[in-house]
Design a protein around this motif. Structure first.
Motif, mmCIF file in Angstrom:
data_model
loop_
_atom_site.group_PDB
_atom_site.id
_atom_site.type_symbol
_atom_site.label_atom_id
_atom_site.label_comp_id
_atom_site.label_asym_id
_atom_site.label_seq_id
_atom_site.Cartn_x
_atom_site.Cartn_y
_atom_site.Cartn_z
ATOM 1 N N ALA A 209 -6.487 -6.258 -0.616
ATOM 2 C CA ALA A 209 -7.329 -7.405 -0.263
ATOM 3 C C ALA A 209 -8.560 -7.444 -1.149
ATOM 4 O O ALA A 209 -9.127 -6.399 -1.509
ATOM 5 N N ALA A 252 -11.386 -13.039 3.183
ATOM 6 C CA ALA A 252 -10.521 -12.040 2.550
ATOM 7 C C ALA A 252 -9.144 -12.624 2.265
ATOM 8 O O ALA A 252 -8.567 -13.330 3.104
ATOM 9 N N ILE A 254 -5.397 -11.345 1.378
ATOM 10 C CA ILE A 254 -4.543 -10.155 1.451
ATOM 11 C C ILE A 254 -3.243 -10.458 0.732
ATOM 12 O O ILE A 254 -2.592 -11.473 1.009
ATOM 13 N N ALA A 261 -3.912 -11.017 -5.296
ATOM 14 C CA ALA A 261 -5.069 -11.199 -4.417
ATOM 15 C C ALA A 261 -6.194 -11.924 -5.143
ATOM 16 O O ALA A 261 -6.845 -12.820 -4.588
ATOM 17 N N ARG A 265 -7.849 -15.529 -4.286
ATOM 18 C CA ARG A 265 -9.287 -15.729 -4.077
ATOM 19 C C ARG A 265 -9.802 -16.896 -4.929
ATOM 20 O O ARG A 265 -10.625 -17.692 -4.477
ATOM 21 N N CYS A 385 -8.868 -6.419 7.878
ATOM 22 C CA CYS A 385 -7.701 -6.924 7.150
ATOM 23 C C CYS A 385 -6.409 -6.278 7.656
ATOM 24 O O CYS A 385 -5.364 -6.939 7.750
ATOM 25 N N VAL A 393 -4.062 -1.717 4.509
ATOM 26 C CA VAL A 393 -4.665 -2.622 3.537
ATOM 27 C C VAL A 393 -5.764 -1.882 2.781
ATOM 28 O O VAL A 393 -6.628 -1.235 3.389
ATOM 29 N N VAL A 395 -8.936 -2.534 0.557
ATOM 30 C CA VAL A 395 -9.918 -3.527 0.131
ATOM 31 C C VAL A 395 -10.594 -3.026 -1.135
ATOM 32 O O VAL A 395 -11.119 -1.918 -1.174
#
Length: 671
Positions: A209, A252, A254, A261, A265, A385, A393, A395
């Motif tokens: 993520a 976020a 994922i 990812a 975004r 997440c 997950v 991050v």
């Protein structure tokens, strides 16, 4: 085709799953007299490292302590990193330069206990007095008779520890501690890319993520259009993070891989509200200057007054923020480069309503911390997440994320005043400070606490220090040396300017103000002797610091506006790892050079301007001066070191290259 950093450095693809050790399938019986040291029937020694290592050398120190007391070589000790469990391992936080002070005695005693029990077991088998036996090279010896530790493991486990006195190896008999110039135990793994950091963690089935973060300071998510992001191949889910429970907030994305990812975004459409979109750090600095405490009445004429302005600073560790979490119906597992796995475990259990037994925190290696990894915001993001994805997950913060959404070292403004005697030596001083508290730790929202943390003025000059706090307009947090870095910078540069005005030698001025028999005076004398006379065409800065149970004196020599040589004399009491001491001082000097020479964080139109090392001007290798570290040995208790060198190094470097010093950095507008 892409190739990972790890594959590139190591020449092979190293997966994140644990690597099975030879013979691990057949469980060998172990002699484990405590939670820190184990010896199995093959003679293998395992030491559990209770606190994390973010580059300060905790793992190497533990290996040295255990190897010394068990009379084996450094390579004979295998290390195992403890998970978060203060009830079992004690306090697990690393901060306030406390690791050596807190761990050296327990780790030595744990290993010495194992050694004494092994020797007792051998003496019983042979039927001889314990004091006729000795331990060396992984074995117990009595004349020509030799028993390896592995051969004694079962019998040692049966010995009642209460019947065996534990003796520590005296310093005069140390073979490794204070003597070996060994580098870090993880050095080879680090340079070959095999060392696993938090950013490398990928449990089976893990997703990745990234977060679209607030676009200006304090902004909150208003509306999210995630249709295009969800349509990106590989994107699994999109979720809005609540800053009250899930870090700093944002949206976020994922996905199954980092590139997917990031593409997701980029496809997000988010509007924001609230916050301070017009914030400007120049105005913050002006507001602090206006808030300076009034100068107290002096006992005589005030002959000199100066003001120093210090900027925001980011932590900027080489490894950006990251964390991996797997939240299931039965519990939570976290892998993170945290500075305090025990406290993190307790906090997560409380926030999620879980029993601590159902939360496991694995502390990974950290590529630098400097106070930033005390905070848990990346972990909270990973937990949120994982809850949404129903899977582990990871991050990951980009470098821009890390630079623009840090918990910064606060700005501060300092006004200093002094009265002097006929020779120009100060006889009274006043130091007024205006700064912000640390928002990540409310305990610091108190002027008395900030003063106690920052004011370590070591010289015999009576006076007064007053602190005014104003509300911080953005996140602020612990930064190497915390407030001492602010106070010492202003105080030492002010003292240096007094010396310049009176034509006094900088070393001699400080000698006059320090007791002749003090540790700090001895360190100053050692630094001055090693540095020698000032060369023609050179300028010199000097500064001293007493903190964490240690003392240090810095002499910086510059020419043509550039620092050429830095001499540091440091007394940490017993020197456990000489190479580690030198490395910590060198790191503090380079941080000092960077912040004095140009690195600062500025805010314009509500946003942090700097986004990476291209504009956060950290010193490059070709700017590094020669750094000479003198070890001043003493019988003082073991002292701390990680944060010790930065404050005096910054002051000495600034005085050498920037007279008259008015702030930090020395040759640029502050703020």
């Amino acid at each position: 085709m892409s190739i990972s950093r790890r594959a590139f450095l190591g020449g092979v693809l190293v997966v994140s799953a644990p690597i099975a050790l030879p013979g691990a399938a057949e469980a060998a019986e172990e002699f484990a007299p405590n939670v820190f040291v184990r010896v199995d029937e093959r003679g293998r020694i395992t030491a559990t490292v209770p606190t994390p290592d973010s580059g300060q050398g905790v793992r190497t120190m533990v290996a040295l302590l255990v190897a010394e007391e068990l009379a084996v070589g450094l390579d004979d000790v295998r290390l195992e990193q403890a998970h978060g469990d203060p009830a079992r391992f004690g306090s697990q936080g690393v901060g306030s330069s406390s690791s050596a002070r807190r761990l050296h005695e327990p780790m030595r005693r744990a290993a010495a206990t194992a050694r004494c029990l092994l020797v007792a077991a051998a003496a019983r088998r042979w039927g001889v007095p314990v004091d006729e036996c000795s331990a060396r090279d992984g074995a117990v010896r009595h004349g020509r008779r030799v028993l390896r530790y592995g051969d004694l493991a079962r019998e040692a486990a049966a010995v009642d520890p209460a019947t065996v006195p534990v003796t520590l190896t005296p310093p005069e008999r140390w073979r490794l501690l204070g003597r070996t110039r060994a580098g870090g135990v993880d050095a080879k793994a680090v340079v070959t890319g095999k060392a696993r950091y938090g950013i490398d963690t990928r449990p089976p089935g893990a997703l990745v993520a990234v977060v679209l973060r607030p676009q200006w300071i304090g902004a909150l998510v208003d509306a999210v259009d995630d249709r295009a992001a969800r349509a990106v191949p590989g994107v699994v889910a999109v979720t809005t993070l609540d800053p009250a429970t899930s870090g700093q907030g944002g949206v976020a994305v994922i996905a199954r891989s980092v590139p997917e990812a990031l593409r997701g975004r980029e496809a997000l459409r988010v509007t924001w509200r609230g916050g301070t979109p017009t914030a400007d750090s120049r105005q913050w600095l002006a507001d602090l200057e206006a808030a300076l405490p009034a100068v107290p009445t002096a006992p005589g004429p005030v002959v000199f007054e100066a003001t120093y302005k210090l900027p925001l600073l980011a932590h900027a560790p080489m490894e950006p923020m990251n964390a991996t979490a797997h939240l299931t119906a039965t519990g939570l597992t976290v892998w993170a480069p945290t500075q305090d796995p025990g406290s993190l475990r307790r906090a997560l259990a409380g926030q999620l309503g879980l029993a601590e037994a159902d939360v496991r925190v694995e502390a990974t290696l950290a590529g630098g911390a400097f106070g930033r990894r005390i905070e848990s915001d990346p972990v909270l993001e990973a937990v949120a997440c994982s809850r949404v994805a129903g899977a582990p997950v990871s991050v990951l913060w980009t470098r821009d994320d890390d630079m623009r959404h840090d918990s910064y070292r606060p700005m501060s403004v300092h006004r200093l005043s002094a009265a002097v005697d006929a020779s120009g030596v100060p006889t009274w001083r006043a130091h007024g400070v205006a700064t912000w508290p640390l928002t990540v730790f409310p305990f610091f929202d108190n002027p008395a606490v900030v003063k106690a943390a920052g004011d370590h003025f070591p010289y015999a000059v009576p006076g007064r220090v007053d602190v005014a706090l104003r509300a911080a307009p953005l996140r602020t947090g612990f930064w190497r040396a915390v407030y001492a870095g602010h106070f010492q910078y202003a105080e030492e540069n002010f003292l240096s300017e007094l010396g310049h005005r009176a034509g006094l030698d900088q070393v001699d001025l400080r000698r006059r103000l320090l007791p002749a028999d003090s540790r700090l005076r001895r360190a100053l004398d050692a630094a001055a002797a090693r540095a020698g006379a000032v060369r023609p065409g050179s300028t010199r800065g000097v500064a001293c610091h007493d903190d964490y149970g240690s003392v240090i004196a810095i002499v910086a020599d510059a020419s043509e506006g550039r620092v050429r040589r830095v001499t540091a004399a440091v007394d940490v009491g017993p020197v456990l790892h000489p190479s580690g001491v030198r490395a910590q001082v060198e790191g503090g000097v380079m941080d000092a050079l960077s912040t004095v020479s140009g690195a600062q964080i500025t805010v314009r139109d509500g946003r942090v301007v700097q986004s990476s090392f291209r504009d956060y001007a950290w010193a490059r290798i070709d700017q590094a001066p020669d750094i000479d570290v003198v070890l001043v040995r003493s019988d003082a208790p073991v002292g701390g070191l990680g944060e010790l060198a930065y404050p005096p190094a910054a002051a000495a470097i600034a005085s050498a290259i920037g007279r008259p010093v008015t702030g930090m950095p020395v040759n640029a507008e502050v703020g």
